[in-house]
Design a protein around this motif. Structure first.
Motif, PDB file in Angstrom:
ATOM      1  N   ASP A   8       0.892  -1.164   0.000  1.00 13.85           N
ATOM      2  CA  ASP A   8       0.000   0.000   0.000  1.00 13.85           C
ATOM      3  C   ASP A   8       0.931   1.215   0.000  1.00 13.85           C
ATOM      4  O   ASP A   8       1.469   1.598   1.030  1.00 13.85           O
ATOM      5  CB  ASP A   8      -0.887  -0.037   1.251  1.00 13.85           C
ATOM      6  N   ILE A   9       1.122   1.791  -1.168  1.00 15.35           N
ATOM      7  CA  ILE A   9       2.182   2.789  -1.332  1.00 15.35           C
ATOM      8  C   ILE A   9       1.863   4.125  -0.657  1.00 15.35           C
ATOM      9  O   ILE A   9       2.759   4.922  -0.382  1.00 15.35           O
ATOM     10  CB  ILE A   9       2.491   3.011  -2.838  1.00 15.35           C
ATOM     11  N   HIS A  10       0.578   4.349  -0.368  1.00 19.16           N
ATOM     12  CA  HIS A  10       0.216   5.626   0.245  1.00 19.16           C
ATOM     13  C   HIS A  10      -1.044   5.484   1.085  1.00 19.16           C
ATOM     14  O   HIS A  10      -2.142   5.285   0.563  1.00 19.16           O
ATOM     15  CB  HIS A  10      -0.001   6.682  -0.847  1.00 19.16           C
ATOM     16  N   THR A  11      -0.852   5.591   2.393  1.00 20.33           N
ATOM     17  CA  THR A  11      -2.015   5.541   3.273  1.00 20.33           C
ATOM     18  C   THR A  11      -1.820   6.499   4.443  1.00 20.33           C
ATOM     19  O   THR A  11      -0.690   6.790   4.827  1.00 20.33           O
ATOM     20  CB  THR A  11      -2.269   4.110   3.802  1.00 20.33           C
ATOM     21  N   HIS A  12      -2.927   7.001   4.956  1.00 18.54           N
ATOM     22  CA  HIS A  12      -2.862   7.855   6.146  1.00 18.54           C
ATOM     23  C   HIS A  12      -3.293   7.087   7.390  1.00 18.54           C
ATOM     24  O   HIS A  12      -3.366   7.644   8.476  1.00 18.54           O
ATOM     25  CB  HIS A  12      -3.751   9.090   5.958  1.00 18.54           C
ATOM     26  N   VAL A 179       3.332   0.892 -11.975  1.00 17.40           N
ATOM     27  CA  VAL A 179       2.069   0.986 -11.255  1.00 17.40           C
ATOM     28  C   VAL A 179       2.199   0.574  -9.786  1.00 17.40           C
ATOM     29  O   VAL A 179       2.927  -0.358  -9.451  1.00 17.40           O
ATOM     30  CB  VAL A 179       1.022   0.093 -11.983  1.00 17.40           C
ATOM     31  N   PHE A 180       1.499   1.326  -8.930  1.00 19.80           N
ATOM     32  CA  PHE A 180       1.310   0.955  -7.523  1.00 19.80           C
ATOM     33  C   PHE A 180      -0.165   1.076  -7.181  1.00 19.80           C
ATOM     34  O   PHE A 180      -0.941   1.670  -7.928  1.00 19.80           O
ATOM     35  CB  PHE A 180       2.111   1.883  -6.596  1.00 19.80           C
ATOM     36  N   LEU A 181      -0.512   0.517  -5.999  1.00 19.07           N
ATOM     37  CA  LEU A 181      -1.885   0.633  -5.511  1.00 19.07           C
ATOM     38  C   LEU A 181      -1.861   1.227  -4.112  1.00 19.07           C
ATOM     39  O   LEU A 181      -0.854   1.130  -3.407  1.00 19.07           O
ATOM     40  CB  LEU A 181      -2.558  -0.743  -5.523  1.00 19.07           C
ATOM     41  N   GLU A 182      -2.963   1.847  -3.719  1.00 20.05           N
ATOM     42  CA  GLU A 182      -2.973   2.581  -2.444  1.00 20.05           C
ATOM     43  C   GLU A 182      -4.378   2.641  -1.867  1.00 20.05           C
ATOM     44  O   GLU A 182      -5.376   2.510  -2.572  1.00 20.05           O
ATOM     45  CB  GLU A 182      -2.498   4.017  -2.675  1.00 20.05           C
ATOM     46  N   THR A 183      -4.442   2.901  -0.550  1.00 21.24           N
ATOM     47  CA  THR A 183      -5.746   3.119   0.086  1.00 21.24           C
ATOM     48  C   THR A 183      -5.973   4.592   0.438  1.00 21.24           C
ATOM     49  O   THR A 183      -7.103   4.999   0.680  1.00 21.24           O
ATOM     50  CB  THR A 183      -5.872   2.290   1.385  1.00 21.24           C
ATOM     51  N   ASP A 184      -4.901   5.402   0.517  1.00 18.29           N
ATOM     52  CA  ASP A 184      -4.980   6.822   0.898  1.00 18.29           C
ATOM     53  C   ASP A 184      -5.720   6.950   2.239  1.00 18.29           C
ATOM     54  O   ASP A 184      -5.338   6.312   3.199  1.00 18.29           O
ATOM     55  CB  ASP A 184      -5.621   7.633  -0.224  1.00 18.29           C
ATOM     56  N   ASP A 185      -6.788   7.743   2.296  1.00 19.09           N
ATOM     57  CA  ASP A 185      -7.501   7.864   3.573  1.00 19.09           C
ATOM     58  C   ASP A 185      -8.844   7.134   3.521  1.00 19.09           C
ATOM     59  O   ASP A 185      -9.737   7.393   4.310  1.00 19.09           O
ATOM     60  CB  ASP A 185      -7.688   9.342   3.957  1.00 19.09           C
ATOM     61  N   GLY A 186      -8.965   6.220   2.564  1.00 22.65           N
ATOM     62  CA  GLY A 186     -10.249   5.541   2.348  1.00 22.65           C
ATOM     63  C   GLY A 186     -10.437   4.315   3.217  1.00 22.65           C
ATOM     64  O   GLY A 186      -9.538   3.887   3.935  1.00 22.65           O
ATOM     65  N   THR A 187     -11.616   3.750   3.119  1.00 22.97           N
ATOM     66  CA  THR A 187     -11.969   2.612   3.972  1.00 22.97           C
ATOM     67  C   THR A 187     -11.869   1.279   3.232  1.00 22.97           C
ATOM     68  O   THR A 187     -11.995   0.218   3.847  1.00 22.97           O
ATOM     69  CB  THR A 187     -13.404   2.768   4.499  1.00 22.97           C
ATOM     70  N   HIS A 188     -11.668   1.317   1.913  1.00 26.61           N
ATOM     71  CA  HIS A 188     -11.554   0.058   1.177  1.00 26.61           C
ATOM     72  C   HIS A 188     -10.182  -0.561   1.430  1.00 26.61           C
ATOM     73  O   HIS A 188      -9.170   0.096   1.224  1.00 26.61           O
ATOM     74  CB  HIS A 188     -11.733   0.291  -0.318  1.00 26.61           C
ATOM     75  N   SER A 192      -8.889  -5.472  -1.543  1.00 26.01           N
ATOM     76  CA  SER A 192      -9.989  -5.376  -2.515  1.00 26.01           C
ATOM     77  C   SER A 192      -9.561  -4.546  -3.726  1.00 26.01           C
ATOM     78  O   SER A 192     -10.016  -4.773  -4.839  1.00 26.01           O
ATOM     79  CB  SER A 192     -11.262  -4.820  -1.858  1.00 26.01           C
ATOM     80  N   ILE A 193      -8.637  -3.603  -3.491  1.00 20.32           N
ATOM     81  CA  ILE A 193      -8.130  -2.815  -4.621  1.00 20.32           C
ATOM     82  C   ILE A 193      -7.233  -3.686  -5.507  1.00 20.32           C
ATOM     83  O   ILE A 193      -7.316  -3.649  -6.736  1.00 20.32           O
ATOM     84  CB  ILE A 193      -7.436  -1.540  -4.107  1.00 20.32           C
ATOM     85  N   TYR A 194      -6.408  -4.514  -4.886  1.00 16.18           N
ATOM     86  CA  TYR A 194      -5.599  -5.469  -5.660  1.00 16.18           C
ATOM     87  C   TYR A 194      -6.490  -6.435  -6.454  1.00 16.18           C
ATOM     88  O   TYR A 194      -6.212  -6.747  -7.603  1.00 16.18           O
ATOM     89  CB  TYR A 194      -4.688  -6.283  -4.730  1.00 16.18           C
ATOM     90  N   GLU A 195      -7.532  -6.929  -5.795  1.00 15.67           N
ATOM     91  CA  GLU A 195      -8.410  -7.894  -6.478  1.00 15.67           C
ATOM     92  C   GLU A 195      -9.054  -7.273  -7.701  1.00 15.67           C
ATOM     93  O   GLU A 195      -9.113  -7.861  -8.773  1.00 15.67           O
ATOM     94  CB  GLU A 195      -9.485  -8.423  -5.517  1.00 15.67           C
ATOM     95  N   LYS A 196      -9.542  -6.035  -7.516  1.00 16.96           N
ATOM     96  CA  LYS A 196     -10.165  -5.336  -8.639  1.00 16.96           C
ATOM     97  C   LYS A 196      -9.138  -5.080  -9.738  1.00 16.96           C
ATOM     98  O   LYS A 196      -9.427  -5.253 -10.933  1.00 16.96           O
ATOM     99  CB  LYS A 196     -10.754  -3.995  -8.159  1.00 16.96           C
ATOM    100  N   ALA A 197      -7.946  -4.684  -9.337  1.00 24.56           N
ATOM    101  CA  ALA A 197      -6.894  -4.382 -10.304  1.00 24.56           C
ATOM    102  C   ALA A 197      -6.547  -5.633 -11.125  1.00 24.56           C
ATOM    103  O   ALA A 197      -6.379  -5.559 -12.341  1.00 24.56           O
ATOM    104  CB  ALA A 197      -5.659  -3.854  -9.579  1.00 24.56           C
ATOM    105  N   ALA A 198      -6.466  -6.773 -10.449  1.00 24.62           N
ATOM    106  CA  ALA A 198      -6.156  -8.025 -11.154  1.00 24.62           C
ATOM    107  C   ALA A 198      -7.251  -8.341 -12.170  1.00 24.62           C
ATOM    108  O   ALA A 198      -6.977  -8.686 -13.323  1.00 24.62           O
ATOM    109  CB  ALA A 198      -5.998  -9.166 -10.150  1.00 24.62           C
ATOM    110  N   THR A 199      -8.509  -8.185 -11.746  1.00 23.39           N
ATOM    111  CA  THR A 199      -9.626  -8.445 -12.649  1.00 23.39           C
ATOM    112  C   THR A 199      -9.559  -7.534 -13.874  1.00 23.39           C
ATOM    113  O   THR A 199      -9.743  -7.977 -15.007  1.00 23.39           O
ATOM    114  CB  THR A 199     -10.973  -8.216 -11.912  1.00 23.39           C
ATOM    115  N   LEU A 205      -4.682 -12.890  -9.118  1.00 24.47           N
ATOM    116  CA  LEU A 205      -4.175 -12.032  -8.042  1.00 24.47           C
ATOM    117  C   LEU A 205      -2.691 -12.284  -7.701  1.00 24.47           C
ATOM    118  O   LEU A 205      -1.914 -11.322  -7.613  1.00 24.47           O
ATOM    119  CB  LEU A 205      -5.075 -12.176  -6.806  1.00 24.47           C
ATOM    120  N   PRO A 206      -2.269 -13.557  -7.533  1.00 22.13           N
ATOM    121  CA  PRO A 206      -0.852 -13.779  -7.181  1.00 22.13           C
ATOM    122  C   PRO A 206       0.112 -13.228  -8.239  1.00 22.13           C
ATOM    123  O   PRO A 206       1.201 -12.767  -7.916  1.00 22.13           O
ATOM    124  CB  PRO A 206      -0.731 -15.311  -7.097  1.00 22.13           C
TER     125      PRO A 206
END
Ligand SMILES: [Zn+2]
Length: 216
Positions: A8-12, A179-188, A192-199, A205-206
């Protein structure tokens, strides 16, 4: 400690999940929190909270704290036309962050709202070897292309979960090694972001987990 699967490259927010390697981001109004965080973390002067009167004090903090080995990135820093002081001041401080990232040999996490031309200009002017990640990216492909050609990386967040979003389109057009993925200040959760990204990429996913790495 189990090997983390997700970055998670960026989270608060604090994540106690050992399967996630989360880079928690702190700004100049969170000095105490940053000091007590065991990392990995990123620190920067957020454009929203830039104040000329506090700059010297804030910059001294950033210079000192950014030398810690637990600080794996500089930022978030950047430009925001909608919030914070005037853009020319923001640009000056953004450029200082680029030079600090070079001195520390750490990547940069960038926040940008409606100031893409200014951002591009400063990055070109800086001509820096430091890796830069545009966080929360949800712009169209032409912006993606411009910053790809400058060598930048892109981090996508919860906007990927919205069907037909600009973020989804940009994500599908971006090379996976940028590419990276992140949650930032969100609740997801990042899972689930990785899963969506894979789809979205038609991958297992692996396979996606395997392909997203932090900088060496
Ligand atoms: Zn953020």
């Amino acid at each position: 400690m189990p090997h983390p699967l997700y970055i998670d490259i960026h989270t608060h927010l604090f994540s106690p999940d050992p399967s996630v390697w989360a880079v928690r981001s702190f700004h100049q109004q969170e000095k105490q929190e940053a000091a007590h965080d065991a990392g990995p973390l990123s620190i920067g002067l957020h454009p929203w909270f830039l104040e000329a009167a506090n700059l010297e004090n804030d910059w001294t903090w950033l210079e000192k704290e950014s030398a810690r080995s637990e600080v794996v990135a500089i930022g978030e820093t950047g430009l925001d036309r909608m919030q914070g002081p005037d853009l020319s001041f923001q640009e000056e401080i953004f450029l200082r962050h680029i030079r600090l990232a070079e001195a520390r040999n750490k990547p940069l996490i960038i926040h940008c709202v409606r100031a893409w031309e200014e951002l591009e200009r400063v990055i070109r002017q800086a001509n820096s070897p430091v890796p830069m990640v545009l966080h929360g990216f949800q712009k169209k492909e032409d912006v993606l292309e411009r910053f790809l050609s400058l060598g930048l990386y892109f981090s996508f967040g919860a906007a990927l979960l919205r069907e037909g979003s600009t973020a989804q389109k940009a994500f599908c057009a971006a090379p996976l090694n940028r590419v990276f993925l992140e949650t930032d200040d969100g609740t997801h959760p990042i899972q689930s972001i990785y899963e969506k990204a894979a789809t979205l990429r038609g991958m297992e996913l692996p396979e996606l987990i395997e392909q997203i790495h932090f900088f060496n």
